[in-house]
Design a protein around this motif. Structure first.
Motif, mmCIF file in Angstrom:
data_model
loop_
_atom_site.group_PDB
_atom_site.id
_atom_site.type_symbol
_atom_site.label_atom_id
_atom_site.label_comp_id
_atom_site.label_asym_id
_atom_site.label_seq_id
_atom_site.Cartn_x
_atom_site.Cartn_y
_atom_site.Cartn_z
ATOM 1 N N ASP A 96 41.613 -35.475 6.636
ATOM 2 C CA ASP A 96 42.948 -35.927 6.226
ATOM 3 C C ASP A 96 43.026 -37.453 6.202
ATOM 4 O OD1 ASP A 96 45.783 -35.233 5.607
ATOM 5 O OD2 ASP A 96 46.148 -36.321 7.476
ATOM 6 N N ASN A 97 42.433 -38.110 7.198
ATOM 7 C CA ASN A 97 42.446 -39.575 7.231
ATOM 8 C C ASN A 97 41.693 -40.175 6.051
ATOM 9 O OD1 ASN A 97 43.973 -39.963 9.558
ATOM 10 N ND2 ASN A 97 42.195 -39.878 10.908
ATOM 11 N N ILE A 98 40.573 -39.555 5.689
ATOM 12 C CA ILE A 98 39.791 -40.042 4.557
ATOM 13 C C ILE A 98 40.601 -39.971 3.268
ATOM 14 C CG2 ILE A 98 37.775 -39.552 3.110
ATOM 15 C CD1 ILE A 98 36.373 -38.595 5.709
ATOM 16 N N ILE A 99 41.249 -38.826 3.045
ATOM 17 C CA ILE A 99 42.037 -38.624 1.823
ATOM 18 C C ILE A 99 43.248 -39.550 1.790
ATOM 19 C CG2 ILE A 99 43.473 -36.960 0.579
ATOM 20 C CD1 ILE A 99 41.583 -34.767 1.626
ATOM 21 N N GLY A 105 44.299 -46.891 -1.213
ATOM 22 C CA GLY A 105 43.364 -47.962 -1.537
ATOM 23 C C GLY A 105 42.632 -48.550 -0.351
ATOM 24 N N ARG A 106 42.639 -47.862 0.788
ATOM 25 C CA ARG A 106 41.938 -48.344 1.969
ATOM 26 C C ARG A 106 40.731 -47.454 2.253
ATOM 27 N NH1 ARG A 106 44.658 -46.989 5.869
ATOM 28 N NH2 ARG A 106 46.416 -45.945 4.840
#
Length: 249
Positions: A96-99, A105-106
Motif C-alpha cells: 500500500d505504501n509503494i502504491i 510522485g514520491r
C-alpha cells in the motif's frame, strides 16, 4: 587451504550470510532481555520483530562492504503476538505504501521518513546502500510461547533450580536476495560445536561441494513454520522488487 577458483562475489555472499547470522543472534538476545525487563508492564514488548538488511560499499573492509541492519519491535498486542498475522499485515502495508507514494510522485522507502517500517538499528543509510534481505527475530521457541516461558521465570521452580532470561533460547528466520534462507536457533546451553544455524547455501565459500540437508529449509518443519516462511517470502518479494528493480542478486 583456500581455493583460488572461488569468485570474490561468492566469498562476499558467504561472508554476508555469516554477518547476518551474527546480527540476528545479537538482536534476538537484546530483544529477549528487553522483553523480559518489560514483561507484565504497560509497555511490554511483543515476541516478534522485523529485521531489514542493507549493504553499502566500503573499499577498506575485507570484502568491500558494510552491513547495515534496521529493525522493528512492537508492543505486546494480539496482532503482534501472531507472527503469521504480523507478516501478512506488513506485506499489505508495504504494498500500500509503494502504491500510495507512487501516486503522489514520491518513492517510498521502508526506513522512511514516511511510512517507516522500523524503529531501531541503522535507521539512516549511505547513498550507495542496497537492500539484501530481511528476517524476523522471535522469542517463541521449542520451550514454548514467549508469554508462557517468561511467566515461568517468575514462578517458584518445582525442582528448586531457578532460570533466568539468559538461559532461554530464541530463533530467527532470514531471506536474502541471492536466494539464501537462514534459520538461527540461539541456545545458551547448546553443546560445544553446535551453532544452531541451518542455511540453504554455504557459509564457507571454500566448501563448494557438500551434502546440504537444509537445501529445502523453507519446506521443512510444521505447518506454522512453513507458513512463516511463505509470509516472509511474500514481504521479501515486495521489498526486493521495489528496492532492487532490474538488479541481479
Amino acid at each position: 587451504m583456500m581455493l583460488t577458483g572461488v569468485s570474490p562475489a561468492a566469498r562476499r555472499w558467504a561472508d554476508l550470510r555469516m554477518q547476518v547470522v551474527f546480527r540476528a543472534r545479537r538482536l534476538n538476545m537484546g530483544h529477549m532481555i528487553e522483553a523480559d525487563q518489560r514483561f507484565g508492564q504497560r509497555d511490554a514488548l511483543g515476541p516478534h520483530g522485523l529485521m531489514l538488511f542493507f549493504v553499502g560499499d566500503a573499499p577498506a573492509e575485507p570484502h568491500g562492504y558494510t552491513l547495515r541492519t534496521a529493525y522493528r519491535l512492537w508492543l505486546a498486542s494480539p496482532d503482534s503476538d501472531d507472527l503469521v498475522r504480523l507478516l501478512t499485515e506488513l506485506a499489505e502495508v508495504a504494498a500500500d505504501n509503494i502504491i500510495r507514494s507512487a501516486g503522489s510522485g514520491r518513492v517510498w522507502h521502508p526506513l522512511g521518513p514516511e511510512g517507516s517500517m522500523v524503529n531501531g538499528g541503522d535507521m539512516s543509510l549511505p547513498g550507495n546502500a542496497i537492500y539484501v534481505g530481511l528476517g524476523v527475530t522471535t522469542l517463541d521457541s521449542d520451550w514454548g510461547r514467549w508469554h508462557q516461558v517468561a511467566r515461568s521465570l517468575r514462578e517458584l521452580p518445582v525442582n528448586g533450580v531457578r532460570r533466568s532470561v539468559f538461559d532461554l533460547p530464541g530463533q530467527c528466520y532470514a531471506l536474502l536476495t541471492d536466494g539464501t534462507a537462514l534459520h538461527v536457533r540461539r541456545d545458551p546451553h547448546a553443546p560445544l560445536g553446535v551453532d544452531g544455524v541451518r542455511c540453504t547455501r554455504t557459509l564457507d565459500a571454500d566448501r563448494i561441494s557438500y551434502y546440504n540437508p537444509h537445501e529445502h529449509l523453507t519446506e521443512q518443519g510444521d505447518d506454522v513454520t512453513r507458513e512463516v516462511w511463505r509470509r516472509l517470502r511474500t514481504l521479501h518479494g515486495i521489498l526486493a522488487a521495489h528496492l532492487r528493480p532490474g538488479r541481479q542478486p
